[in-house]
Scaffold this active site. Structure first.
Site, PDB file in Angstrom:
ATOM      1  N   ASP A 146       0.837  -1.208   0.000  1.00  0.00           N
ATOM      2  CA  ASP A 146       0.000   0.000   0.000  1.00  0.00           C
ATOM      3  C   ASP A 146       0.877   1.266   0.000  1.00  0.00           C
ATOM      4  O   ASP A 146       1.650   1.491   0.934  1.00  0.00           O
ATOM      5  CB  ASP A 146      -0.883  -0.075   1.253  1.00  0.00           C
ATOM      6  CG  ASP A 146      -2.024   0.923   1.244  1.00  0.00           C
ATOM      7  OD1 ASP A 146      -2.009   1.848   0.425  1.00  0.00           O
ATOM      8  OD2 ASP A 146      -2.917   0.763   2.092  1.00  0.00           O
ATOM      9  N   GLY A 195      -5.167   3.470  -7.826  1.00  0.00           N
ATOM     10  CA  GLY A 195      -5.392   3.701  -9.245  1.00  0.00           C
ATOM     11  C   GLY A 195      -4.594   4.852  -9.831  1.00  0.00           C
ATOM     12  O   GLY A 195      -4.831   5.245 -10.984  1.00  0.00           O
ATOM     13  N   ASP A 216     -10.557   4.054  -1.326  1.00  0.00           N
ATOM     14  CA  ASP A 216     -11.161   3.048  -0.452  1.00  0.00           C
ATOM     15  C   ASP A 216     -12.679   2.991  -0.585  1.00  0.00           C
ATOM     16  O   ASP A 216     -13.357   4.030  -0.602  1.00  0.00           O
ATOM     17  CB  ASP A 216     -10.821   3.347   1.014  1.00  0.00           C
ATOM     18  CG  ASP A 216      -9.363   3.102   1.306  1.00  0.00           C
ATOM     19  OD1 ASP A 216      -8.577   2.906   0.352  1.00  0.00           O
ATOM     20  OD2 ASP A 216      -8.995   3.111   2.495  1.00  0.00           O
TER      21      ASP A 216
END
Ligand code: GLA
Length: 391
Positions: A146, A195, A216
């Site tokens: 992440d 993205g 999210d």
């Protein structure tokens, strides 16, 4: 002569073997459970064991949900040699992984290319190889990586230079990919950077088996439908081993109606999205379980052809999406985004079939009939009908 000829190809095969094996972990979209949507920062060893137990006792494992993924907040401190240890919520990661494996399941973990994760726990920045080795030693099968605080590194080191920042980001993801490959353990690599920079165009190049395409998801209809219907146009970027990921499922978390959750599941199935349940599996209503485990619906998501579906048409608040399936068939979803039950008509010609096509309603588990080359069905408010159309 014969011997020599044999030795060379075998040696080549061995060097090529590990990366190829690592790539084959996601021939169909990954399925499992992730701790974040329900447990967030509170998740602990007992919750993960309970999720593993529930995957087995509810039949979800046998329906295909095999990954048990620990998201953010498991990390503790690095020791003097830089090895990262879990915090007190996870007393023994290796024992936890062994437990999950003993149930016929796989286990996943979470980190960031930055110094800190999104919840401000230790990230892998400067420790990529060491961390990959630790995950492999514990027996991890999946890594969600992440971006989080790596964005600050990009801002600092490439101020006002988006091209350089982009190159840094790609290099950071590639670095962890190489570190995972070097462990020799097949570890599914899931990129999470919301993205940015059209990741669907380069996620495969940095070893990604899946990449988040959005920010999210939240457990409400606005968030779910904005993300789900917002995936139109991305189908061409998904291939077996490399999937678009519109984020984890919210089914069963309580913020939507069962019809809305059925629409959510139908969208994710059509999108060939990873199916990562995000609810508390130990407390599930029969309706939630039925939405998550319908075999014919899951088969659309897991179809071996490995093609993502896309929008075919939109009329008012109704949309038709289709996903090519093996056997020259198609899954066709009829969506109603409005707050009133609405008839939706599928003209078989718009999905490449004629009036002789066979139609099966997959949620209902029964054959249905087209008349005059068209099929009309009343779709509940915020609901979905999923058809399999074959010759
Ligand atoms: C980001 C991710 C989420 C979750 C949290 C954890 O927001 O997009 O899916 O992993 O971090 O902190």
């Amino acid at each position: 002569m014969f011997r020599k000829a044999l030795v060379i190809p075998v040696a080549l095969l061995v060097t090529a073997y590990i990366p190829a094996f690592a790539q084959s972990v996601a021939a169909t979209p990954p399925m499992g459970w992730n701790s974040w949507n329900h447990f967030a920062g509170k998740v602990n060893d007992a919750d993960v064991r309970a999720a593993a137990d529930a995957l087995v006792s509810t039949g979800m494992r046998d329906a295909g949900y095999i990954y048990v993924n620990i998201d953010d907040t498991w990390q503790g401190e690095r020791d003097a040699s830089g090895v990262l240890h879990p915090n007190s919520k996870f007393p023994d990661m290796k024992a936890l992984a062994d437990y999950v494996h003993s149930k016929g399941l796989k286990i996943g973990i979470y980190s960031s290319p930055g110094p800190q994760t999104c919840a401000h726990y230790a990230g892998s920045y400067g420790h990529e190889e060491q961390d990959a080795k630790t995950y492999a030693e514990w027996g991890m099968d999946y890594l969600k990586y992440d971006l989080c605080s790596f964005r600050e590194i990009m801002r600092k080191e490439a101020p006002g230079d988006p091209q350089k920042a982009f190159a840094m980001q790609k290099a950071a993801y590639e670095k962890m990919h190489q570190a995972l490959v070097a462990t020799g353990r097949p570890i599914l690599y899931s990129l999470c950077q919301y993205g940015l920079n059209d990741v669907w165009t380069w996620g495969t190049d940095v070893g990604g088996n899946a990449w988040r395409t959005t920010g999210d998801i939240a457990d409400n209809y606005t968030s779910m439908s904005r993300i789900g219907f917002g995936q139109a146009g991305l189908s061409k970027y998904a291939v077996p081993g490399h999937w678009n990921d519109p984020d984890m499922l919210e089914v069963g978390n309580g913020g939507m109606t069962d019809d809305q959750y059925r629409q959510h599941m139908t969208l994710w199935v059509i999108l060939a999205a990873p199916l990562l349940a995000g609810n508390d599996l130990s407390k599930m209503s029969p309706a939630t379980l039925a939405i998550l485990t319908n075999k014919e619906v899951i088969a659309v998501n897991q179809d071996p052809l490995g093609k993502q579906g896309d929008r075919v048409s939109a009329l008012g608040m109704s949309e038709i999406w289709a996903k090519p399936l093996s056997g020259d068939a198609k899954a066709v979803a009829l969506f109603n985004r409005s707050d009133k039950a609405t008839p939706v008509t599928l003209h078989l010609s718009e999905v490449g079939f004629d009036g002789n096509a066979k139609l099966r309603d997959l949620w209902q588990g029964r054959e249905v009939k087209a008349t005059g080359g068209a099929y009309t069905v009343t779709v509940p408010a915020y609901g979905a009908v999923l058809l399999k159309v074959s010759r």
